[in-house]
Design an enzyme around this catalytic site. Structure first.
Site, PDB file in Angstrom:
ATOM      1  N   HIS A 177      30.796  39.043  22.123  1.00 18.76           N
ATOM      2  CA  HIS A 177      31.442  39.783  21.052  1.00 18.76           C
ATOM      3  C   HIS A 177      31.182  39.042  19.740  1.00 18.76           C
ATOM      4  O   HIS A 177      31.414  37.836  19.640  1.00 18.76           O
ATOM      5  CB  HIS A 177      32.956  39.850  21.282  1.00 18.76           C
ATOM      6  CG  HIS A 177      33.373  40.789  22.370  1.00 18.76           C
ATOM      7  ND1 HIS A 177      32.801  40.799  23.614  1.00 18.76           N
ATOM      8  CD2 HIS A 177      34.335  41.754  22.382  1.00 18.76           C
ATOM      9  CE1 HIS A 177      33.384  41.735  24.355  1.00 18.76           C
ATOM     10  NE2 HIS A 177      34.317  42.322  23.642  1.00 18.76           N
ATOM     11  N   GLU A 216      32.983  42.050  15.166  1.00 17.19           N
ATOM     12  CA  GLU A 216      33.986  43.117  15.263  1.00 17.19           C
ATOM     13  C   GLU A 216      34.926  42.977  14.066  1.00 17.19           C
ATOM     14  O   GLU A 216      34.996  43.832  13.204  1.00 17.19           O
ATOM     15  CB  GLU A 216      34.761  43.016  16.577  1.00 17.19           C
ATOM     16  CG  GLU A 216      35.854  44.068  16.726  1.00 17.19           C
ATOM     17  CD  GLU A 216      36.685  43.881  17.976  1.00 17.19           C
ATOM     18  OE1 GLU A 216      37.448  44.806  18.306  1.00 17.19           O
ATOM     19  OE2 GLU A 216      36.604  42.810  18.622  1.00 17.19           O
ATOM     20  N   ASP A 266      38.194  49.248  25.829  1.00 19.48           N
ATOM     21  CA  ASP A 266      39.440  49.179  26.602  1.00 19.48           C
ATOM     22  C   ASP A 266      40.066  50.572  26.620  1.00 19.48           C
ATOM     23  O   ASP A 266      41.038  50.843  25.901  1.00 19.48           O
ATOM     24  CB  ASP A 266      40.402  48.170  25.972  1.00 19.48           C
ATOM     25  CG  ASP A 266      39.824  46.770  25.941  1.00 19.48           C
ATOM     26  OD1 ASP A 266      39.876  46.090  26.977  1.00 19.48           O
ATOM     27  OD2 ASP A 266      39.303  46.361  24.881  1.00 19.48           O
TER      28      ASP A 266
END
Length: 350
Positions: A210, A213, A292
Site C-alpha cells: 500500500h 492512499e 474492504d
C-alpha cells in the site's frame, strides 16, 4: 511473456451496464479477507465463539461505518476481527467472499490477510493459514476461481514484528505467493520495512505494498525503489506528480485502485472526483478492486458500477480495466492466457 491483445467490445462506446459488468471476466488483486467480514457473519461467529461485540445489532454495526479517514476505519476493523478464532471461522470468512466473487464474474483472486491481527490475540498462525487455504481450494474446485494468497505486514507495528511474522510463516510458504504492507500509512514510510521485504524476496516471494492512499508521492517512490514492489496498492496520490505518473505509465507498474474505499475514507469527497479513468486514459495500468467490501458498501462489481454511474465509464474502459487486472496478476503464464482468452471471447459477443 507476450500477452494477447485486448479485443474491443461489440459496442465499445456504450456506458457499461450491470449485465455487461457482471459477466466481464476479471480478477481482484486488492482485497483484505478480514475486510470482507459482513456484519451478519460477524454476529454468527461472535455467538459461536462467545465473543462480546461492542454492537447490539447488525444495524448498529452498519451505522458505525461512518468513517472520516483511514484510521477511523482501522479502529473498527481490528475490533471486528476479534470474532475470528478458529480454523472454521477463517474458512467461513474466505468461502463467503469467494461465493460472492462467483456471482460477480471474478475468475481469479489474490487476497491479502493480516496474520499479526490474529497472532497478537494468541491465535496460532497455522489456524489462520489452514482455514483460509482450505476455503481457497474449495473455491477453486466449486467455482473455478484460481488464487494466490498474500501475507501482509502491519506497518504500524515494528520491523522486528514483521520479521517474526515472516519466520512464523516459513512452514506455510507453499500457501502464499507474496508479501504486502498495509494498515496506517501516514507516519510509517515504506523504507521502515526494507530489510524484511528483502528477506521475503530472498525466499522467492513476490512483493506489493500500500502506498499513496493517504501518504505522499514519496511513499510510492520509496515503495518502488526500496521495497522493490511489483504492484502499487492504491497509488492514487501519484496524481500529485506528473513525473511519477509518467514513470508508472512508462514502466506499466500496476495500480490496484479501490474507488469506493477512496470515497468512504474521504480521499475524495465524491465518485465524480475519482481520477481512475483519467489515469487509464493516460496509459497507467490501473484496475478496480473492493479493498474492504463489508465496510465500504460493495464488492468489486459495485465498484465497477459506481464508475459507470458517476463517470459514465464505457464498455471499452471497463474491458481495459478488467484486462489490466488479469495481466497484472501473479497467476502464471498459462492461467493468464486462459483468462485473457475468456475475456476476449466474452467481449466478442457482449
Amino acid at each position: 511473456m507476450s500477452l494477447s491483445p485486448l479485443s474491443s467490445p461489440s459496442n465499445p462506446e456504450k456506458v457499461a451496464d450491470e449485465a455487461f459488468l457482471r459477466g466481464l471476466p476479471k480478477t481482484e488483486l486488492h482485497l483484505h479477507l478480514e475486510g470482507s467480514l459482513e456484519p451478519e457473519l460477524m454476529f454468527e461467529l461472535a455467538k459461536r465463539n462467545q465473543v462480546t461485540l461492542p454492537y447490539d445489532t447488525v444495524e448498529d454495526v452498519k451505522s458505525a461505518y461512518n468513517f472520516t479517514n483511514l484510521q477511523s476505519f482501522l479502529d473498527i476493523y481490528y475490533k471486528c476481527a476479534d470474532v475470528l478464532r478458529t480454523e472454521q471461522d477463517f474458512f467461513d470468512l474466505t468461502y463467503a467472499y469467494l461465493k460472492q466473487c462467483s456471482i460477480e464474474g471474478v475468475v481469479h483472486v489474490e487476497p491479502f490477510f493480516d496474520p499479526q491481527t490474529h497472532t497478537d490475540r494468541g491465535i496460532d498462525i497455522g489456524i489462520v493459514f489452514n482455514g483460509i487455504t482450505k476455503a481457497l481450494e474449495q473455491g477453486r474446485e466449486e467455482f473455478g476461481i484460481s488464487y494466490g494468497l498474500i501475507l501482509c505486514f502491519l506497518r504500524h507495528l515494528s520491523e522486528e514484528a514483521a520479521f517474526d511474522t515472516l519466520e512464523q510463516a516459513k512452514p506455510y510458504l507453499d500457501h502464499i505467493i507474496g508479501v504486502g504492507l498495509d494498515s496506517s500509512e501516514l507516519g510509517h514510510p515504506p523504507e521502515k520495512f526494507e530489510r524484511v521485504f528483502k528477506a521475503a524476496r530472498d525466499l522467492g516471494l513476490r512483493a506489493v505494498a500500500h502506498a499513496g492512499e493517504e501518504g505522499p508521492t514519496s511513499y510510492i517512490e520509496n515503495a518502488l525503489e526500496r521495497l522493490k514492489i511489483e504492484r502499487i496498492d492504491h497509488g492514487v496520490q501519484c496524481t500529485q506528480s506528473e513525473q511519477l505518473m509518467q514513470e508508472i505509465a512508462d514502466k506499466q507498474i500496476p495500480l490496484t485502485v479501490c474507488p469506493q474505499s477512496n470515497i468512504r475514507l474521504k480521499v475524495y469527497e465524491k465518485m465524480e472526483q475519482h481520477p481512475i479513468l483519467e489515469l487509464l486514459e493516460k496509459g497507467l495500468k490501473v484496475m478496480v478492486n473492493s479493498d474492504d467490501p463489508a465496510f465500504f458498501g460493495g464488492y468489486v462489481l459495485q465498484n465497477y458500477l459506481s464508475l459507470a454511474q458517476a463517470l459514465n465509464m464505457t464498455r471499452e474502459q471497463a474491458a481495459q480495466l478488467a484486462y489490466n487486472s488479469i495481466s497484472s496478476s501473479f497467476c502464471g503464464e498459462e492461467r493468464m492466457r486462459t483468462m485473457i482468452e475468456e475475456l476476449n471471447g466474452y467481449l466478442a459477443t457482449a
